[in-house]
Design an enzyme around this catalytic site. Sequence first.
Site, mmCIF file in Angstrom:
data_model
loop_
_atom_site.group_PDB
_atom_site.id
_atom_site.type_symbol
_atom_site.label_atom_id
_atom_site.label_comp_id
_atom_site.label_asym_id
_atom_site.label_seq_id
_atom_site.Cartn_x
_atom_site.Cartn_y
_atom_site.Cartn_z
ATOM 1 N N ASP A 149 0.818 -1.217 0.000
ATOM 2 C CA ASP A 149 0.000 0.000 0.000
ATOM 3 C C ASP A 149 0.853 1.270 0.000
ATOM 4 O OD1 ASP A 149 -1.942 -1.875 0.397
ATOM 5 O OD2 ASP A 149 -2.706 -1.044 2.272
ATOM 6 N N HIS A 168 3.577 -2.254 3.067
ATOM 7 C CA HIS A 168 3.603 -0.921 2.453
ATOM 8 C C HIS A 168 4.890 -0.741 1.658
ATOM 9 C CE1 HIS A 168 0.786 -0.471 5.845
ATOM 10 N NE2 HIS A 168 0.203 0.464 5.120
HETATM 11 ZN ZN ZN Z 1 -2.564 3.045 3.418
#
Ligand code: ZN
Length: 338
Positions: free
Chosen positions: A121, A272
């Site tokens: 992400d 992430h």
């Molecule tokens: Zn996020």
Amino acid sequence: MRVAAGLILASAMSVALTGAARSQTPAAKPAAATQAAPAAPAPAAAPATAPAATAAAPAQPAFPPPPKQAPQPARAACNTPGALGVARTVEIDTTGGPGFGFEHFKELDFLRDKEVVLTFDDGPWPKNTPAVLKALADECTTGIFFSIGKHATYEPEILKQVYAAGHTVGTHTWSHANLNNKKLTEAQRKEEIEKGLSAVKWALGGISPSPFFRFPALQHPPEMVTYLGNRNTAIFSCDIDSFDFKASKPEKVIETVMKKLDSKGKGIILMHDFQKHTAEALPELLKRLKAGGYKVVAMRAKFPASTLPEYDQELLKDVKLPTVSNRPVNSVVTTVSE
Ligand SMILES: [Zn+2]
């Protein structure tokens, strides 16, 4: 407790991201007109694959049909003996907005024992996203990248690399707003979703990403879940949250993921590519997955997302687009004395 902690982390992260967005704003480079894949044609007027209308469904707002566009480039052939690789590719029919990830959605238990889906992400981001791409390439494997719209406009070339490498690109709102924030109007929530999608499409040089969406901080307002259902967009929660944005060092990311994975046996892993520690941890984490007998599943969408024209227009106000000239800076500006 879990929810409260999540909220706190979410707001902390939102602040962090906003801060990053403000302080680190590389001039949005002109989108290279030369994308490897041919430019996407305008959405066809005729519906491509008409979703089967359910008898009991109420009248739904009319949205554009999925665009017809060239297939995504395939992943490079793997010449690395013993690499993690990709064990299986699944195609997802996103009609009606299916939900994935048992933290929130428990209907679709499609992963077999020891299967994982890697998800990343908040990118694209300099250094960290390219490092994640390299780690995946070195192990001939793949993941889903849920891009923040603003970040896509800052780093379109990096997002193009993600797509060109054959990874799946989904979206993660325009500015990483928590859509459960009561201060946001319904129009603002929709704008977060739609402008994020328009931004990612713009960054990809007009190629629509997959209709795969992840809510920031995994906050799922029911009316937006319904909205995404009407937009035929799959919603991704996760099974294994790496909490990599909290990790003090790469080893902690690896430890958290492997511990949860060994307990659950399979699942969608949330990480992430925005995070330095994750980028640093990934080569070793992928080796550990291989050693542990885990197998990576690639998830592809059956059809691409369709942006809404009004948000494509809205986006143009925020992006410094090339106007008439597409020429690179060194052909426009020449140092004649120094
Ligand atoms: Zn996020």
